[in-house]
Design a protein around this motif. Structure first.
Motif, PDB file in Angstrom:
ATOM      1  N   GLY A  45       0.796  -1.220   0.000  1.00 44.67           N
ATOM      2  CA  GLY A  45       0.000   0.000   0.000  1.00 44.67           C
ATOM      3  C   GLY A  45       0.829   1.270   0.000  1.00 44.67           C
ATOM      4  N   ASN A 114      -5.895   4.887 -10.690  1.00 42.04           N
ATOM      5  CA  ASN A 114      -5.348   3.837  -9.820  1.00 42.04           C
ATOM      6  C   ASN A 114      -3.829   3.842  -9.822  1.00 42.04           C
ATOM      7  OD1 ASN A 114      -8.019   2.020 -11.088  1.00 42.04           O
ATOM      8  ND2 ASN A 114      -7.825   2.373  -8.893  1.00 42.04           N
ATOM      9  N   HIS A 139      -4.681  10.084   0.349  1.00 42.59           N
ATOM     10  CA  HIS A 139      -5.587   9.466  -0.629  1.00 42.59           C
ATOM     11  C   HIS A 139      -6.846  10.321  -0.824  1.00 42.59           C
ATOM     12  CE1 HIS A 139      -3.908   5.122  -0.853  1.00 42.59           C
ATOM     13  NE2 HIS A 139      -2.942   6.010  -0.621  1.00 42.59           N
ATOM     14  N   ARG A 149     -12.378  11.735  -2.515  1.00 42.25           N
ATOM     15  CA  ARG A 149     -11.602  10.518  -2.280  1.00 42.25           C
ATOM     16  C   ARG A 149     -10.998  10.025  -3.591  1.00 42.25           C
ATOM     17  NH1 ARG A 149      -9.598   8.817   2.306  1.00 42.25           N
ATOM     18  NH2 ARG A 149      -9.369   6.791   1.299  1.00 42.25           N
ATOM     19  N   GLU A 152      -9.273   3.422  -5.078  1.00 39.20           N
ATOM     20  CA  GLU A 152      -8.446   2.401  -4.431  1.00 39.20           C
ATOM     21  C   GLU A 152      -8.346   1.184  -5.352  1.00 39.20           C
ATOM     22  OE1 GLU A 152      -6.732   2.770  -1.840  1.00 39.20           O
ATOM     23  OE2 GLU A 152      -7.593   4.562  -0.911  1.00 39.20           O
ATOM     24  N   PRO A 153      -7.151   0.627  -5.506  1.00 44.00           N
ATOM     25  CA  PRO A 153      -5.900   1.089  -4.913  1.00 44.00           C
ATOM     26  C   PRO A 153      -5.366   2.317  -5.633  1.00 44.00           C
ATOM     27  CG  PRO A 153      -5.482  -0.763  -6.354  1.00 44.00           C
ATOM     28  CD  PRO A 153      -6.969  -0.601  -6.312  1.00 44.00           C
ATOM     29  N   VAL A 218      -6.800  -4.821  -3.454  1.00 44.41           N
ATOM     30  CA  VAL A 218      -7.250  -4.297  -2.162  1.00 44.41           C
ATOM     31  C   VAL A 218      -7.342  -5.420  -1.134  1.00 44.41           C
ATOM     32  CG1 VAL A 218      -9.163  -3.185  -0.953  1.00 44.41           C
ATOM     33  CG2 VAL A 218      -8.447  -2.331  -3.192  1.00 44.41           C
ATOM     34  N   GLN A 221      -3.825  -6.406  -0.093  1.00 46.93           N
ATOM     35  CA  GLN A 221      -3.244  -5.388   0.786  1.00 46.93           C
ATOM     36  C   GLN A 221      -3.706  -5.587   2.225  1.00 46.93           C
ATOM     37  OE1 GLN A 221      -4.406  -1.720  -1.157  1.00 46.93           O
ATOM     38  NE2 GLN A 221      -2.530  -1.627  -2.364  1.00 46.93           N
TER      39      GLN A 221
END
Length: 333
Positions: A45, A114, A139, A149, A152-153, A218, A221
């Protein structure tokens, strides 16, 4: 994780990681250590700062990773006139032709992706560098009082040319510390270079299969955090990081050549990177080999060398190698 994965699920995920390395290898000739470190940072991450001369395939590596993972990929060439809004986005004024009402709409910048390749990050002014690094850390992007936001990732590969220094804005040590790994890309071997010429000058480009999706990354991670690190190994990592700081009890190589050592974030990065490498190799526990393989990429950009080191040609990698030799590794748990 909210639930313990089954043995079948673990084997399936580890099989995906093996296929991911194979998929990247279909387009990238050699550079096994670079590919491994890149995947380690992704699983942990974190973000990568890649150093290498032009033409070594850094852009191809990032694009290939995006294809194999079915991730949205964007590349930004950083220049001295680049502004923070060119990275983060800006508000545009729109008018409803039916009602005549005007309103502002936020137009997302290339950071909303991403996988972002920030090419030659040290060629842009500090305010633009800081805007990107804030997005990396949080992030999120805040604009006009609204927080957006990121997807993710979210993974940033920033590159620096180690040769050219004219017209550059070197990143401060505090901002370098935000990169999980500093990856060095070297020249290929003679056989690898010949294979590169054959592969890139033919009629058909290498095909990269899609082996994973964003949701898979994700999930992995989350698994990285659960990889086991023994007490002895955790103590060794702590000792290594603390040994980089100049002090009367520090090893001679540090007292002679280091002005400023690595902080606690280096220890956090090394633990997470070792966990990610263990998972990448199909293990659920980190080992001494993981620490030895990742100590330099984790700490080389977190150690500030003295003038004596520069005068004698002593590199951060050489200091770290001596520390690994001087400080005994723990016995396996």
């Amino acid at each position: 994780m909210t639930a313990t994965p089954s043995e079948t699920e673990i084997k399936a995920r580890l099989g995906q990681l093996a296929r991911l390395r194979e998929a990247v290898g279909q387009a990238i000739v050699g550079q096994d250590a670079v590919v491994e470190q890149l995947l380690v940072a992704l699983l942990a991450g974190g973000h990568c700062l890649i150093e290498g001369v032009p033409g070594l395939g850094k852009t191809l590596l990032a694009r290939t990773l995006g294809q194999a993972l079915a991730l949205d990929f964007r590349r930004v060439q950083f220049t001295p006139d680049l502004m923070p809004s060119d990275i983060l986005g800006t508000e545009v004024l729109e008018e409803d032709h039916g009602t005549g009402h005007r309103h502002f709409r936020f137009q997302q910048g290339p950071v909303f992706t991403n996988l972002l390749l920030a090419d030659e990050l040290n060629r842009t002014p500090p305010k633009t560098q800081a805007a990107l690094l804030e997005a990396m850390q949080e992030h999120t992007v805040s604009y006009a009082g609204v927080t957006h936001r990121l997807a993710e990732p979210f993974f940033v590969l920033a590159t620096q040319n180690p040769l050219e220094q004219a017209g550059t804005y070197p990143l401060p040590e505090a901002q370098l510390d935000r990169f999980l790994l500093n990856i060095r890309v070297g020249y290929p071997t003679a056989e690898e270079e010949r294979a590169i010429l054959v592969q890139t000058t033919g009629g058909a480009a290498a095909s990269v299969p899609q082996v994973m999706e964003a949701a898979d990354i994700v999930a992995l991670q989350g698994w990285v955090r659960d990889v086991y690190v023994g007490d002895g190994l955790m103590t060794w990592i702590t000792t290594l990081v603390r040994a980089t700081r100049p002090a009367p009890e520090a090893p001679a190589v540090v007292r002679n050549y280091v002005r400023w050592g690595a902080g606690p974030r280096a220890g956090q990065a090394l633990v997470l990177a070792c966990k990610a490498r263990a998972l990448l190799h199909g293990r659920l526990a980190a080992t001494r080999e993981d620490v030895a393989a990742l100590a330099a990429p984790v700490m080389r950009h977190r150690i500030l060398l003295s003038f004596a080191a520069e005068a004698e040609g002593k590199s951060a990698d050489a200091v770290i190698a001596e520390l690994l030799s001087a400080l005994p590794a723990p016995a396996p748990d």
